[in-house]
Design an enzyme around this catalytic site. Structure first.
Site, PDB file in Angstrom:
ATOM      1  N   ASP A  63     -31.534  67.623 -89.824  1.00  0.00           N
ATOM      2  CA  ASP A  63     -30.655  66.717 -90.573  1.00  0.00           C
ATOM      3  C   ASP A  63     -31.309  65.369 -90.852  1.00  0.00           C
ATOM      4  O   ASP A  63     -30.712  64.504 -91.497  1.00  0.00           O
ATOM      5  CB  ASP A  63     -29.339  66.510 -89.809  1.00  0.00           C
ATOM      6  N   GLY A  70     -44.718  67.043 -91.106  1.00  0.00           N
ATOM      7  CA  GLY A  70     -44.385  65.896 -91.960  1.00  0.00           C
ATOM      8  C   GLY A  70     -43.216  65.134 -91.376  1.00  0.00           C
ATOM      9  O   GLY A  70     -42.551  65.600 -90.453  1.00  0.00           O
ATOM     10  N   LYS A 119     -36.775  55.475 -88.112  1.00  0.00           N
ATOM     11  CA  LYS A 119     -36.688  56.802 -87.507  1.00  0.00           C
ATOM     12  C   LYS A 119     -35.216  57.206 -87.484  1.00  0.00           C
ATOM     13  O   LYS A 119     -34.401  56.509 -86.878  1.00  0.00           O
ATOM     14  CB  LYS A 119     -37.278  56.751 -86.090  1.00  0.00           C
ATOM     15  N   ASP A 160     -49.692  66.569 -83.593  1.00  0.00           N
ATOM     16  CA  ASP A 160     -48.959  65.653 -84.487  1.00  0.00           C
ATOM     17  C   ASP A 160     -48.441  64.431 -83.739  1.00  0.00           C
ATOM     18  O   ASP A 160     -47.995  63.474 -84.358  1.00  0.00           O
ATOM     19  CB  ASP A 160     -47.792  66.375 -85.181  1.00  0.00           C
ATOM     20  N   ASN A 161     -48.505  64.468 -82.415  1.00  0.00           N
ATOM     21  CA  ASN A 161     -48.058  63.320 -81.636  1.00  0.00           C
ATOM     22  C   ASN A 161     -49.231  62.575 -81.022  1.00  0.00           C
ATOM     23  O   ASN A 161     -49.068  61.858 -80.035  1.00  0.00           O
ATOM     24  CB  ASN A 161     -47.088  63.768 -80.541  1.00  0.00           C
ATOM     25  N   ARG A 193     -39.460  51.426 -85.995  1.00  0.00           N
ATOM     26  CA  ARG A 193     -40.671  51.569 -85.189  1.00  0.00           C
ATOM     27  C   ARG A 193     -41.813  50.815 -85.855  1.00  0.00           C
ATOM     28  O   ARG A 193     -41.970  50.857 -87.076  1.00  0.00           O
ATOM     29  CB  ARG A 193     -40.999  53.056 -85.061  1.00  0.00           C
TER      30      ARG A 193
HETATM   31  P1  AMP Z   1     -41.054  65.379 -82.729  1.00  0.00           P
HETATM   32  O1  AMP Z   1     -40.621  66.366 -81.700  1.00  0.00           O
HETATM   33  O2  AMP Z   1     -40.143  64.154 -82.808  1.00  0.00           O
HETATM   34  O3  AMP Z   1     -42.484  65.005 -82.621  1.00  0.00           O
HETATM   35  O4  AMP Z   1     -40.854  66.098 -84.131  1.00  0.00           O
HETATM   36  C1  AMP Z   1     -41.576  67.233 -84.548  1.00  0.00           C
HETATM   37  C2  AMP Z   1     -41.291  67.510 -85.983  1.00  0.00           C
HETATM   38  O5  AMP Z   1     -39.920  67.836 -86.190  1.00  0.00           O
HETATM   39  C3  AMP Z   1     -41.573  66.357 -86.925  1.00  0.00           C
HETATM   40  O6  AMP Z   1     -42.045  66.876 -88.142  1.00  0.00           O
HETATM   41  C4  AMP Z   1     -40.220  65.725 -87.098  1.00  0.00           C
HETATM   42  O7  AMP Z   1     -40.135  64.975 -88.289  1.00  0.00           O
HETATM   43  C5  AMP Z   1     -39.325  66.955 -87.129  1.00  0.00           C
HETATM   44  N1  AMP Z   1     -37.942  66.637 -86.703  1.00  0.00           N
HETATM   45  C6  AMP Z   1     -37.512  66.319 -85.454  1.00  0.00           C
HETATM   46  N2  AMP Z   1     -36.183  66.104 -85.447  1.00  0.00           N
HETATM   47  C7  AMP Z   1     -35.742  66.270 -86.711  1.00  0.00           C
HETATM   48  C8  AMP Z   1     -34.474  66.191 -87.371  1.00  0.00           C
HETATM   49  N3  AMP Z   1     -33.364  65.871 -86.702  1.00  0.00           N
HETATM   50  N4  AMP Z   1     -34.441  66.439 -88.685  1.00  0.00           N
HETATM   51  C9  AMP Z   1     -35.535  66.765 -89.379  1.00  0.00           C
HETATM   52  N5  AMP Z   1     -36.755  66.875 -88.837  1.00  0.00           N
HETATM   53  C10 AMP Z   1     -36.880  66.627 -87.513  1.00  0.00           C
HETATM   54 MG    MG Z   2     -43.700  63.831 -83.556  1.00  0.00          MG
END
Ligand code: AMP
Ligand code: MG
Length: 488
Positions: free
Chosen positions: A124, A89, A112, A251-252, A175
């Site tokens: 966070d 999520g 973001k 998820d990406n 974004r």
């Molecule tokens: P990503 O690596 O950006 O694709 O993120 C993978 C998952 O981790 C997603 O669900 C993001 O929303 C969550 N996520 C990444 N960084 C943070 C953060 N600083 N705080 C909360 N959730 C995060």
């Molecule tokens: Mg992601």
């Protein structure tokens, strides 16, 4: 006097079943400052540049104030991360709504880094300035390369610090995306929702991205087919410019076919199929050469989510899905070959083309040639600058290629070999040392001029102008391979 910013937001995602998202407002930040605004994108969205730069506009881009018509929410999704299935999520993103552009297009406007959401787990919900500026640079470079991607409208600094390994300045990126529906969104609904909800998500996605399928009784199978095509084309495009995404988790991967989530991504300099930049990808799962396979793997996960709506009989559904998925590698290969032919100025087809291409690539690998500059040198007829010249093997390859070019008639097409090559081989890419240099000036010295110059050059990658030349040089040789980090 306040100027109208031009927001024209709808909230169709907020009208979907409640389990698909959590209504959630961004958490205000202390002292927002606009660092960069994508003026041409703003205009194409129907937004007023002056209004976005005003105090109210900046407050909106920081999440301190909601744009008119916004109905903010965090989307629920799941995903296979490096092969392991998890609930995820939007942990650090909030969708403000969908801007309806002057051309009638619907695009997501997402912040973001707007603070914790119900999906933040231990995080966070914040983002650091460097990675947000990095996403801005690379996504805009991808757009200029003609590769489908989410866009970057603005970056604001928050006046707050985020704690990573050290304390870093915080920022929020706005974004813009065709949508944020991911393979992981389907995985979430398929796993935890009802079949009715799955049908709702699939129909919503079809209406939004593939409206021509909406009336077809086989629309879910056709959805799978179309998503496969767009993804195969997308990944072929990445391969053709040497782009390595770095975290191709489900998820990406978008259903719209846009590149999303610029984390540890980077462009390859030296051609080496095993290149990996991400510090966490220790097994090389998402190495350059593996990207096409991993996309196929992700698409198989997407196909699995659709099984309940493909056919009432599960065995039949599996058969249908398998038949589709088995076409993926041929579809991908056809896009790749088409693109590679263009890179070599070839506009008709011959059986020997694939070996001509592969022989070039294997020489490049052996000699450690620079991916972009080799094709650039061939484009401007400077074989001495390919990094390959001086060997018999290259001389033979070069005359084979020249002969191949004589076996096509330029009168039959609207472009010349040179034009075709110029429009298929970027003269400039966002080279890692240039990106780092721009980020360092911005983050350490508060000087955005280096980034602005880089963005200007990257906005015309196929221009072949002399001001690009200084951006084509390679980094100084280093003992350490370039590494990118996910802790964004
Ligand atoms: P990503 O690596 O950006 O694709 O993120 C993978 C998952 O981790 C997603 O669900 C993001 O929303 C969550 N996520 C990444 N960084 C943070 C953060 N600083 N705080 C909360 N959730 C995060
Ligand atoms: Mg992601």
């Amino acid at each position: 006097m306040t100027i109208e910013a031009g927001w024209n937001l709808d909230n169709s995602y907020a009208r979907l079943p409640k389990s698909f998202f959590s209504s959630h407002k961004p958490t205000p930040v202390r002292a927002p400052q606009l660092l960069i605004l994508n003026e041409s994108l703003a205009v194409s969205l129907g937004l007023d540049v002056d209004a976005l730069q005003s105090e109210e506009g900046v407050a909106e881009l920081a999440g301190n104030r909601l744009p008119e018509g916004a109905s903010p929410l965090a989307q629920a999704y799941a995903g296979h991360q490096f092969g392991h299935f998890t609930m995820l999520g939007d942990g650090r993103a909030v969708l403000l709504g969908e801007q309806i552009t002057p051309l009638g297009e619907r695009v997501d406007i997402q912040l973001k880094g707007p603070g914790r959401t119900p999906y933040s787990r231990g995080g966070d919900g914040r983002a650091a300035l460097g990675p947000m500026l990095r996403e801005y640079i690379i996504s805009e470079a991808m757009h200029a390369l003609g590769i489908p991607t989410t866009r970057s409208l603005a970056v604001v600094s928050t006046g707050e610090q985020v704690i990573r390994e050290t304390a870093l300045p915080g920022a929020i990126l706005t974004r813009v995306a065709a949508s944020h529906i991911r393979v992981g969104t389907f995985q979430y609904v398929a796993n935890w929702g009802t079949v009715e909800e799955l049908r709702t998500l699939a129909d919503y996605t079809i209406n939004r991205h593939y409206p021509e399928l909406a009336a077809d009784e086989n629309r879910y199978l056709l959805l799978l087919k179309e998503v496969m095509k767009r993804q195969a084309s997308l990944i072929a495009n990445w391969q053709l410019v040497g782009f390595i995404h770095g975290v191709m988790n489900t998820d990406n991967m978008t259903i719209s076919g846009e590149t999303i989530d610029y984390g540890p991504c980077a462009f390859m300099d030296t051609y080496d199929p095993a290149t990996v930049f991400s510090s966490i990808d220790t097994e090389g799962r998402y190495a350059y050469e593996n990207q096409p396979y991993m996309a196929g793997w992700n698409l198989a996960r997407f196909a699995e989510t659709l099984l309940p709506v493909l056919h009432d009989n599960q065995d039949e559904a599996v058969k249908l899905a398998q038949e589709e998925i088995s076409n993926y590698s041929n579809i991908y290969q056809a896009y790749w070959l088409e693109g590679m032919r263009k890179k070599l100025g070839i506009f008709n087809e011959e059986d020997g083309d694939e070996s001509l291409i592969n022989d070039l690539l294997s020489m490049m690998e052996k000699q450690g040639a620079d991916f972009t500059n080799t094709f650039r040198a061939l484009t401007v007829s400077k074989p001495d600058e390919t990094g390959l010249s001086g060997t018999q093997e290259f001389a033979r390859w070069h005359s084979r290629w020249q002969e191949r070019l004589t076996r096509q008639k330029e009168e039959n097409v609207s472009v010349s070999v040179e034009q075709l090559m110029q429009s298929s081989n970027p003269a400039v890419i966002p080279r890692n040392h240039r990106v780092e240099e721009a980020l360092e000036a911005a983050v350490e010295q508060g000087d955005l001029s280096v980034m602005e110059r880089l963005l200007a050059v990257l906005s015309k990658p196929y221009a072949y102008t002399s001001n690009q030349e200084e951006y084509c040089t390679l980094p100084e040789p280093s003992d350490e391979p370039y590494r990118t980090f996910c802790g964004t």
